[in-house]
Motif scaffolding. Structure first.
Motif, PDB file in Angstrom:
ATOM      1  N   ARG A  40       0.830  -1.202   0.000  1.00  0.00           N
ATOM      2  CA  ARG A  40       0.000   0.000   0.000  1.00  0.00           C
ATOM      3  C   ARG A  40       0.867   1.256   0.000  1.00  0.00           C
ATOM      4  O   ARG A  40       0.584   2.225  -0.710  1.00  0.00           O
ATOM      5  N   ALA A  41       1.933   1.237   0.795  1.00  0.00           N
ATOM      6  CA  ALA A  41       2.836   2.388   0.840  1.00  0.00           C
ATOM      7  C   ALA A  41       3.464   2.638  -0.531  1.00  0.00           C
ATOM      8  O   ALA A  41       3.598   3.786  -0.970  1.00  0.00           O
ATOM      9  N   LYS A  42       3.829   1.573  -1.214  1.00  0.00           N
ATOM     10  CA  LYS A  42       4.403   1.722  -2.551  1.00  0.00           C
ATOM     11  C   LYS A  42       3.381   2.319  -3.517  1.00  0.00           C
ATOM     12  O   LYS A  42       3.707   3.200  -4.318  1.00  0.00           O
ATOM     13  N   ARG A  43       2.136   1.853  -3.445  1.00  0.00           N
ATOM     14  CA  ARG A  43       1.091   2.389  -4.334  1.00  0.00           C
ATOM     15  C   ARG A  43       0.873   3.877  -4.071  1.00  0.00           C
ATOM     16  O   ARG A  43       0.669   4.665  -5.004  1.00  0.00           O
ATOM     17  N   ILE A  44       0.927   4.268  -2.808  1.00  0.00           N
ATOM     18  CA  ILE A  44       0.739   5.680  -2.460  1.00  0.00           C
ATOM     19  C   ILE A  44       1.863   6.524  -3.054  1.00  0.00           C
ATOM     20  O   ILE A  44       1.626   7.581  -3.648  1.00  0.00           O
ATOM     21  N   VAL A  45       3.095   6.052  -2.902  1.00  0.00           N
ATOM     22  CA  VAL A  45       4.251   6.796  -3.414  1.00  0.00           C
ATOM     23  C   VAL A  45       4.165   6.957  -4.929  1.00  0.00           C
ATOM     24  O   VAL A  45       4.464   8.025  -5.477  1.00  0.00           O
ATOM     25  N   LYS A  46       3.734   5.921  -5.626  1.00  0.00           N
ATOM     26  CA  LYS A  46       3.659   5.980  -7.089  1.00  0.00           C
ATOM     27  C   LYS A  46       2.611   6.979  -7.572  1.00  0.00           C
ATOM     28  O   LYS A  46       2.668   7.433  -8.724  1.00  0.00           O
ATOM     29  N   ARG A  47       1.672   7.339  -6.717  1.00  0.00           N
ATOM     30  CA  ARG A  47       0.637   8.303  -7.105  1.00  0.00           C
ATOM     31  C   ARG A  47       1.097   9.741  -6.919  1.00  0.00           C
ATOM     32  O   ARG A  47       0.400  10.671  -7.310  1.00  0.00           O
ATOM     33  N   ILE A  48       2.268   9.908  -6.328  1.00  0.00           N
ATOM     34  CA  ILE A  48       2.788  11.258  -6.094  1.00  0.00           C
ATOM     35  C   ILE A  48       3.664  11.675  -7.267  1.00  0.00           C
ATOM     36  O   ILE A  48       4.517  10.919  -7.727  1.00  0.00           O
ATOM     37  N   THR A  49       3.460  12.867  -7.744  1.00  0.00           N
ATOM     38  CA  THR A  49       4.298  13.409  -8.813  1.00  0.00           C
ATOM     39  C   THR A  49       5.490  14.122  -8.185  1.00  0.00           C
ATOM     40  O   THR A  49       5.330  15.107  -7.467  1.00  0.00           O
ATOM     41  N   ILE A  50       6.688  13.588  -8.445  1.00  0.00           N
ATOM     42  CA  ILE A  50       7.896  14.220  -7.914  1.00  0.00           C
ATOM     43  C   ILE A  50       8.182  15.476  -8.732  1.00  0.00           C
ATOM     44  O   ILE A  50       8.363  15.415  -9.951  1.00  0.00           O
ATOM     45  N   SER A  51       8.213  16.624  -8.065  1.00  0.00           N
ATOM     46  CA  SER A  51       8.362  17.899  -8.778  1.00  0.00           C
ATOM     47  C   SER A  51       9.770  18.114  -9.313  1.00  0.00           C
ATOM     48  O   SER A  51       9.976  18.925 -10.209  1.00  0.00           O
ATOM     49  N   HIS A  52      10.749  17.389  -8.759  1.00  0.00           N
ATOM     50  CA  HIS A  52      12.135  17.568  -9.189  1.00  0.00           C
ATOM     51  C   HIS A  52      12.629  16.273  -9.831  1.00  0.00           C
ATOM     52  O   HIS A  52      12.824  15.274  -9.137  1.00  0.00           O
ATOM     53  N   PRO A  53      12.819  16.260 -11.150  1.00  0.00           N
ATOM     54  CA  PRO A  53      13.278  15.037 -11.831  1.00  0.00           C
ATOM     55  C   PRO A  53      14.612  14.551 -11.267  1.00  0.00           C
ATOM     56  O   PRO A  53      15.479  15.356 -10.922  1.00  0.00           O
ATOM     57  N   ILE A  54      14.761  13.243 -11.192  1.00  0.00           N
ATOM     58  CA  ILE A  54      15.998  12.676 -10.667  1.00  0.00           C
ATOM     59  C   ILE A  54      16.627  11.746 -11.699  1.00  0.00           C
ATOM     60  O   ILE A  54      15.980  11.326 -12.665  1.00  0.00           O
ATOM     61  N   GLU A  55      17.895  11.449 -11.487  1.00  0.00           N
ATOM     62  CA  GLU A  55      18.611  10.470 -12.295  1.00  0.00           C
ATOM     63  C   GLU A  55      19.111   9.358 -11.387  1.00  0.00           C
ATOM     64  O   GLU A  55      19.530   9.615 -10.254  1.00  0.00           O
ATOM     65  N   ILE A  56      19.072   8.138 -11.900  1.00  0.00           N
ATOM     66  CA  ILE A  56      19.526   6.975 -11.138  1.00  0.00           C
ATOM     67  C   ILE A  56      20.829   6.470 -11.743  1.00  0.00           C
ATOM     68  O   ILE A  56      20.917   6.234 -12.948  1.00  0.00           O
ATOM     69  N   LYS A  57      21.842   6.315 -10.892  1.00  0.00           N
ATOM     70  CA  LYS A  57      23.135   5.797 -11.331  1.00  0.00           C
ATOM     71  C   LYS A  57      23.553   4.652 -10.407  1.00  0.00           C
ATOM     72  O   LYS A  57      23.314   4.710  -9.202  1.00  0.00           O
ATOM     73  N   LEU A  58      24.182   3.640 -10.987  1.00  0.00           N
ATOM     74  CA  LEU A  58      24.618   2.481 -10.217  1.00  0.00           C
ATOM     75  C   LEU A  58      26.138   2.365 -10.250  1.00  0.00           C
ATOM     76  O   LEU A  58      26.763   2.588 -11.286  1.00  0.00           O
ATOM     77  N   SER A  59      26.715   2.011  -9.111  1.00  0.00           N
ATOM     78  CA  SER A  59      28.136   1.674  -9.039  1.00  0.00           C
ATOM     79  C   SER A  59      28.256   0.328  -8.341  1.00  0.00           C
ATOM     80  O   SER A  59      27.756   0.162  -7.221  1.00  0.00           O
ATOM     81  N   ILE A  60      28.901  -0.610  -9.022  1.00  0.00           N
ATOM     82  CA  ILE A  60      29.041  -1.962  -8.486  1.00  0.00           C
ATOM     83  C   ILE A  60      30.521  -2.225  -8.239  1.00  0.00           C
ATOM     84  O   ILE A  60      31.309  -2.344  -9.181  1.00  0.00           O
ATOM     85  N   PHE A  61      30.888  -2.279  -6.965  1.00  0.00           N
ATOM     86  CA  PHE A  61      32.272  -2.513  -6.572  1.00  0.00           C
ATOM     87  C   PHE A  61      32.459  -3.981  -6.190  1.00  0.00           C
ATOM     88  O   PHE A  61      31.492  -4.733  -6.050  1.00  0.00           O
ATOM     89  N   TYR A  68      22.873   5.690  -6.771  1.00  0.00           N
ATOM     90  CA  TYR A  68      22.934   7.139  -6.594  1.00  0.00           C
ATOM     91  C   TYR A  68      21.669   7.781  -7.162  1.00  0.00           C
ATOM     92  O   TYR A  68      21.217   7.428  -8.255  1.00  0.00           O
ATOM     93  N   LEU A  69      21.145   8.734  -6.428  1.00  0.00           N
ATOM     94  CA  LEU A  69      20.044   9.556  -6.919  1.00  0.00           C
ATOM     95  C   LEU A  69      20.525  10.999  -6.940  1.00  0.00           C
ATOM     96  O   LEU A  69      21.014  11.512  -5.931  1.00  0.00           O
ATOM     97  N   GLU A  70      20.393  11.643  -8.088  1.00  0.00           N
ATOM     98  CA  GLU A  70      20.825  13.030  -8.222  1.00  0.00           C
ATOM     99  C   GLU A  70      19.759  13.831  -8.944  1.00  0.00           C
ATOM    100  O   GLU A  70      19.016  13.294  -9.774  1.00  0.00           O
ATOM    101  N   SER A  71      19.692  15.112  -8.617  1.00  0.00           N
ATOM    102  CA  SER A  71      18.737  16.011  -9.260  1.00  0.00           C
ATOM    103  C   SER A  71      19.425  17.335  -9.548  1.00  0.00           C
ATOM    104  O   SER A  71      20.128  17.883  -8.690  1.00  0.00           O
ATOM    105  N   LYS A  72      19.230  17.844 -10.757  1.00  0.00           N
ATOM    106  CA  LYS A  72      19.824  19.128 -11.128  1.00  0.00           C
ATOM    107  C   LYS A  72      19.229  20.275 -10.321  1.00  0.00           C
ATOM    108  O   LYS A  72      19.809  21.358 -10.252  1.00  0.00           O
ATOM    109  N   HIS A  73      18.079  20.033  -9.706  1.00  0.00           N
ATOM    110  CA  HIS A  73      17.452  21.066  -8.877  1.00  0.00           C
ATOM    111  C   HIS A  73      18.121  21.176  -7.509  1.00  0.00           C
ATOM    112  O   HIS A  73      17.878  22.131  -6.777  1.00  0.00           O
TER     113      HIS A  73
END
Length: 355
Positions: A40-61, A68-73
């Protein structure tokens, strides 16, 4: 420790509009932690519009994984989901995730920490991409294995930016998976050596490609490449091969090419052979000394972070059959009084209708 367990606040029992306002004021990691509480918590989160776009980056050591989550804002802010062996690992094992933050000069980093678990790492990548409804933008791997590369291929159809930054050798089976199956759209940087059994029949078809160990990349693979920017280090090509590349391009057979850079090292040419080597490269070519032109770009973007400076001094121009201009330069690195230890061949295409 999860967000709800830490606060002991009945968040899910709030009125709907109040609940949404509360979640909108959480940061990215708190939203992730909240979304893991229940379906239910996941469904609630998916209904929210994130106002600041993010980028997802992965580093595998070798000893851990990071999302990593980053936003130009939010310049200077990085949100990291870390899987690894940390001091608080016993606490995490007992109570789940743990939120931390660290101020490093003008930078601030936020951490959501989990025990080292590859399967849960894979689950969380897909979970985060799903709740924020954004694809993975970048993947960096220290030591590539078939299992890890296969995992990356399974996450989404294509990856914009992919890099292998470790020096360990890439086995034949893994190399085939990278070159044949992975779809990399923007830039790819491969630092590792390749198995002696792997054949470079063709290069990865992405906009920008850099190979740090290109000793086994044949001329035909370069001539048939579709990259806009191609950089190869530790090559074993010859001056005659450079001549073939220039002639091949002049005939319009490398239409996508924007910039080519080939480096050669650990090879020794006598200074007395300099003129003969130049004759091999310039043979049967119509060229003239390069003159500065305001229409010509001075820099090119390789990826989100790397900017390439175009050759200007001691350069020459040739004209392609389509009217575009190719500026090339050969830089030799001297060692001692009687020989060179390496060289760099640069070729920048500009001035045409599509450049």
């Amino acid at each position: 420790m999860s967000l709800l367990e830490k606060s002991k606040f009945p968040l899910l029992k709030l009125p709907w509009h109040v609940l949404l306002d509360c979640i909108k004021n959480l940061d990215f990691l708190e939203i992730i932690d909240f979304s893991l509480v229940s379906k239910r918590a996941k469904r609630i989160v998916k209904r929210i519009t994130i106002s600041h776009p993010i980028e997802i980056k992965l580093s595998i050591f070798v000893d851990g994984f990071e999302i990593y989550l980053e936003s130009k804002h939010f310049p200077g802010h990085t949100w990291m989901v870390v899987f690894g062996n940390v001091e608080e690992i016993d606490v995490i094992k007992r109570k789940g995730s743990m939120l931390q933050q660290m101020l490093i000069g003008p930078q601030v980093e936020f951490y959501l920490i989990f025990p080292l678990d590859l399967k849960y790492f894979q689950f969380l990548i897909q979970h985060i991409s799903d709740i924020f409804q954004v694809p993975i933008r970048e993947v960096n791997i220290e030591k590539p294995t078939f299992k890890l590369v296969e995992l990356i291929c399974s996450l989404q159809k294509s990856i914009p930016i992919f890099a292998i930054f470790g020096k360990s050798k890439i086995l034949n089976k893994t190399a085939k998976l990278i070159f044949k199956r992975m779809q990399i759209t923007e830039s790819c940087y491969l630092k590792s050596e390749f198995s002696n059994f792997f054949k470079f029949d063709q290069l990865i078809n992405c906009r920008c490609l850099k190979l740090s160990n290109g000793s086994r990349v044949p001329l035909n693979a370069i001539l048939s490449s579709k990259n806009e920017i191609l950089r190869i280090e530790n090559s074993r090509l010859t001056h005659s091969d450079f001549n073939s590349i220039l002639k091949h391009w002049k005939c319009g057979k490398m239409p996508n090419l924007n910039y080519l850079e080939i480096g050669m090292s650990q090879q020794h040419w006598l200074i007395d052979d300099y003129d003969d080597l130049n004759e091999q490269m310039f043979a049967n070519l119509d060229f003239e000394e390069h003159q500065p032109d305001p229409r010509r770009p001075t820099h090119l973007w390789f990826d989100d972070d790397i900017i390439l400076e175009m050759p200007v001094d001691h350069a020459y121009d040739i004209i392609g059959d389509d009217g575009s201009i190719g500026t090339f330069r050969l830089t030799l690195y001297r060692e001692g009084d009687d020989h060179f230890r390496g060289l760099t061949f640069e070729f920048h295409v500009w001035g045409g209708a599509n450049k």
